[in-house]
Design an enzyme around this catalytic site. Structure first.
Site, PDB file in Angstrom:
ATOM      1  N   GLY A  28       4.053   4.944   2.841  1.00 41.20           N
ATOM      2  CA  GLY A  28       3.591   3.964   3.815  1.00 41.20           C
ATOM      3  C   GLY A  28       2.428   4.505   4.619  1.00 41.20           C
ATOM      4  O   GLY A  28       1.428   3.812   4.849  1.00 41.20           O
ATOM      5  N   HIS A  69       7.263   4.086  -5.437  1.00 41.51           N
ATOM      6  CA  HIS A  69       8.028   5.329  -5.386  1.00 41.51           C
ATOM      7  C   HIS A  69       8.417   5.793  -6.785  1.00 41.51           C
ATOM      8  O   HIS A  69       8.526   6.995  -7.036  1.00 41.51           O
ATOM      9  CB  HIS A  69       9.287   5.139  -4.542  1.00 41.51           C
TER      10      HIS A  69
END
Length: 341
Positions: A118, A66
């Site tokens: 994800g 991230h």
């Protein structure tokens, strides 16, 4: 040094692996360094990189993948150290769900994920197993992957071995099922990465704030290093300290999560260049960052002696050792096994 409070935004609600930060606060390590710190918890973990990148928080925590993606999207963020190294991460499911160790068994299943990356990871993996992203149903669950599996709204979900897997194992035990009914398809093994470093939890900073506050940044890092040192020197005492300032931590489930997190915790807080190279290349493969992307981390503020990083062979050996350690902790308990509520 500024007396203004430094805002530190966690990647999640307060979780057992955040212990070094809270212990640094409660034991006065921040105060000793001449800084004041406000520890903040997000309503939505997906907002963290944007809030730090836009200057609404000075420092914080976020997973490596991230942190890379946030920078690629134009947010001025940079990793200044590591809180938790390479927690095993993968698709978690229950025995009897129709899912097996063969990735292709996910076909037709509902797969939960926390945030958008994800889904990108699972979509990319389908290409290597004769599938497409249309062969499964993606369900965004945020912080509630374990709950969704228990309630049956998803068949499997992406989670960490020390968090979501523990939640499901404890649910199994409470419902007369063996903990071994909880299974994981590790993403690093499926993607042949050689490490679980994409989910390493980092200390990150707004780059503009970092440029203007190098002394405060160094002070913060010294303080959280002292928090980590206290944890490794006295895990039980540090856990008791954490529970004192965060009473919600004092549950059997959280103690088990801390036991399962302990071996992953970074001792020297270093950004491991070997891991950054792997995850940066993996992010390019996923299309999360451009091909000319330069990894956004610094070890400038890790101002103490660190162990040699080692090469690829050492990294793989570390993964195998961790697998053995975590299996032992899961079966026999960890550093808090004798602690009672």
């Amino acid at each position: 040094m500024s007396t203004d409070k430094i805002s530190v935004l966690l990647n999640w609600h307060a979780t057992p692996y955040h212990l070094p930060i809270f212990v640094a606060q409660s034991k006065g390590f921040f105060a000793k360094e001449g800084i004041k710190v406000a520890i903040l918890e997000p309503n939505d973990p997906s907002d963290v990189t944007e809030l730090i990148g836009s200057g609404k928080a000075d420092l914080g925590c976020k997973a490596m993948i991230h942190t890379l993606a946030g920078k690629a999207r134009g947010f001025p963020i940079k990793s200044i150290g590591t809180l938790m190294d390479e927690p095993f991460t993968g698709v978690i499911y229950l025995e009897g769900s129709g899912i097996t160790s063969d990735f292709r068994s996910l076909k037709g299943k509902r797969i939960g994920y926390v945030g958008e990356f994800g889904k990108i990871q699972i979509d990319e993996l389908t290409k290597y197993y004769g599938m497409t992203s249309k062969d499964y149903t993606a369900v965004r669950c945020g912080m509630n992957v374990s709950k969704a599996i228990i309630e049956g709204t998803i068949d499997a979900g992406i989670g960490l071995e020390n968090i979501q897997q523990v939640e499901l194992e404890e649910w199994c035990k409470a419902n007369n099922r063996p903990a071994s009914d909880v299974k994981m398809l590790r993403i690093d093994e499926l993607a042949e990465l050689g490490c679980c470093c994409f989910c390493s939890i980092l200390y990150i900073a707004n780059e503009d704030w970092l440029k203007d506050h190098p002394k405060e940044t160094a002070a913060f890092m010294r303080a959280v290093k002292a928090g980590a040192d206290a944890m490794f020197a006295d895990p039980r005492g540090s856990w008791a300290e954490y529970c004192k300032v965060k009473p919600a931590m004092n549950t059997p489930l959280n103690r088990i999560m801390f036991d399962r997190s302990f071996n992953y915790m970074s001792q020297d807080l270093i950004n491991v260049s070997r891991d950054w190279n792997k995850v940066t290349n993996y992010s390019k493969r996923l299309g999360i960052v451009p091909e000319d992307f330069v990894s956004n981390y610094t070890n400038e503020f890790v101002q103490w002696e660190v162990a040699p990083e080692g090469g690829e062979a050492e990294g793989l050996a570390k993964q195998q050792e961790m697998k053995t350690l975590q299996a032992h902790v899961a079966e026999h308990g960890g550093v808090l096994q004798a602690v009672t509520a």
